[in-house]
Design an enzyme around this catalytic site. Sequence first.
Site, mmCIF file in Angstrom:
data_model
loop_
_atom_site.group_PDB
_atom_site.id
_atom_site.type_symbol
_atom_site.label_atom_id
_atom_site.label_comp_id
_atom_site.label_asym_id
_atom_site.label_seq_id
_atom_site.Cartn_x
_atom_site.Cartn_y
_atom_site.Cartn_z
ATOM 1 N N LYS A 196 -9.299 -2.000 -8.286
ATOM 2 C CA LYS A 196 -9.836 -3.743 -8.156
ATOM 3 C C LYS A 196 -9.292 -3.819 -6.579
ATOM 4 C CE LYS A 196 -8.564 -7.307 -7.786
ATOM 5 N NZ LYS A 196 -9.035 -8.210 -6.446
ATOM 6 N N GLU A 271 4.170 -1.480 -3.862
ATOM 7 C CA GLU A 271 4.565 -1.337 -2.596
ATOM 8 C C GLU A 271 4.427 -2.587 -2.028
ATOM 9 O OE1 GLU A 271 4.417 -1.516 1.018
ATOM 10 O OE2 GLU A 271 2.602 -0.512 0.839
ATOM 11 N N CYS A 305 2.275 -3.921 6.698
ATOM 12 C CA CYS A 305 3.652 -4.236 5.982
ATOM 13 C C CYS A 305 4.692 -3.475 6.503
ATOM 14 C CB CYS A 305 3.279 -3.528 4.591
ATOM 15 S SG CYS A 305 2.863 -1.717 4.543
ATOM 16 N N GLU A 409 8.128 -12.869 5.298
ATOM 17 C CA GLU A 409 6.845 -11.994 5.833
ATOM 18 C C GLU A 409 5.720 -13.063 6.291
ATOM 19 O OE1 GLU A 409 4.715 -7.891 4.641
ATOM 20 O OE2 GLU A 409 4.687 -9.393 3.212
#
Length: 516
Positions: A196, A271, A305, A409
């Site tokens: 997906k 992750e 990331c 973040e």
Amino acid sequence: MRYQDQVAGIPWERIEAIRNALKGWTALHFIGGEFRPSESGEVFPTLDPSTNEVLSHAARGGEREVDRAAKAALEAFQRWSRTPARERKRYLLRIAELLEKHADELAVVEALDAGQVLRIVKAQVARSAENFAFYAEYAEHAMEDRTFPVDRDWLYYALRVPAGPVGIITPWNAPLMLSTWRIAPALAAGDTVVLKPAEWSPLTASKLAEIVQEADLPPGVFNLVQGFGEEAGAALVAHPLVPLITLTGETETGKIVMQNAARHLKRLSLELGGKSPALVFADADLERALDAVVFQIYSFNGERCTASSRLLVEKGIFEDFVARVAERAKAIRVGHPLDPDTEVGPLIHPEHLERVLGYVRAGLEEGARLLVGGKRAKASFRGEDLSPGNYLEPTLFVGENRMRIAQEEIFGPVLVAIPFQDEEEALRLANDTRYGLAAYVFTKDLERAHRLALELEAGLIYLNSHNVRHLPTPFGGVKGSGERREGGLYAFEFYTDLKAVGLPLRPPHVPRFGKR
């Protein structure tokens, strides 16, 4: 503007042909070896981040499409899990070859869909092919484990077996590369896949399905459901026939996935986010540190990331080093992903641009000192005004570790610089975050470097370097950055089940209950 007949080695005519073909194309689901629209017939647009015009469309899937894909994956698993490893290896090598054959098209599609600079995306496509070639070699050896002989009486051995259908939910920043480094080990291990992709960059997933079909992979081994996270993604996490779920995404999304997967006791590989520090000491090779820091935060549009989004610098060199970073940040070329001069392209989506600008405002409200950027950038390409696009100037703050811009973040080209007095304070500041994906240390004192490598709370530590991925090594984070590890044999700890088998080499003593 420098107009060229080719960009990243791809002729401009070829780029234009790919670009034009996308306008009338719909990225479909791929289930049981066939491309299919949604049962409802619904589609959704994917935007070109450089202009925010509609680039193409994708089928909008949900529970029914996920159910069909899960059933196809389970049926195929009965055969694929028993397919000889050398045969699985041949399939993976064939996919790698086809990824290389179609590399130009894949790179252009992803550059347009995700807003990433074409030459960088082209390298990512090469890594996607490398993922399949790398794990093809593991297919014949990953299931091996250990033997445990006990004197001359017993032989115990451990072996790995395929675990089942895997649901793979991927992010929008590097959709092809990040999907293939999950798909490849899953297929090598004998698992089947339901992918997906992120709805903001769905197109290369369907192109990958075309390659899988061209490789003649057995039907149902690889399946694709397009759609939104709260619809197709949630249905995949909840489906009882898919026992393994991998997610690359935000930490808050990871929490939701973990909660929903708990109802079925699913195995997860998460992750998640990062707020990675770069520690620069006065004795470092400052030129190398400067190159690494600037590249690691501003390349990939800051949507990485492992970006070193917190710059911790020893006080004695702080002002001078940060001034050099500011000078470099001001000179970074912002522009269209297909422009050969571009270093930073547009952010993925208007919503994400507004989110990043919100952090800029938050930094100013909390008293951070804005040195560079902080506002939308102007850009044009081949006479086209790109002001409607999601362009942001590379941004640099001087702030404190308590601020939101240093704790949350941002996932954009925004760097916050923070001074430290000594090694002890540098370590405290570096670890003072809920994240723990990567950390970067720049010093010529190798004893210090190794001390910090042991104490830094991160899954990935780079000493005197930016992030250079090596596939056999483990990849993953701690704390709010996730759990489990991808890479090399470490990936198979997730994609396989481990069995222990015991065999007596002579008749064993068995207690005789009930014997009279």
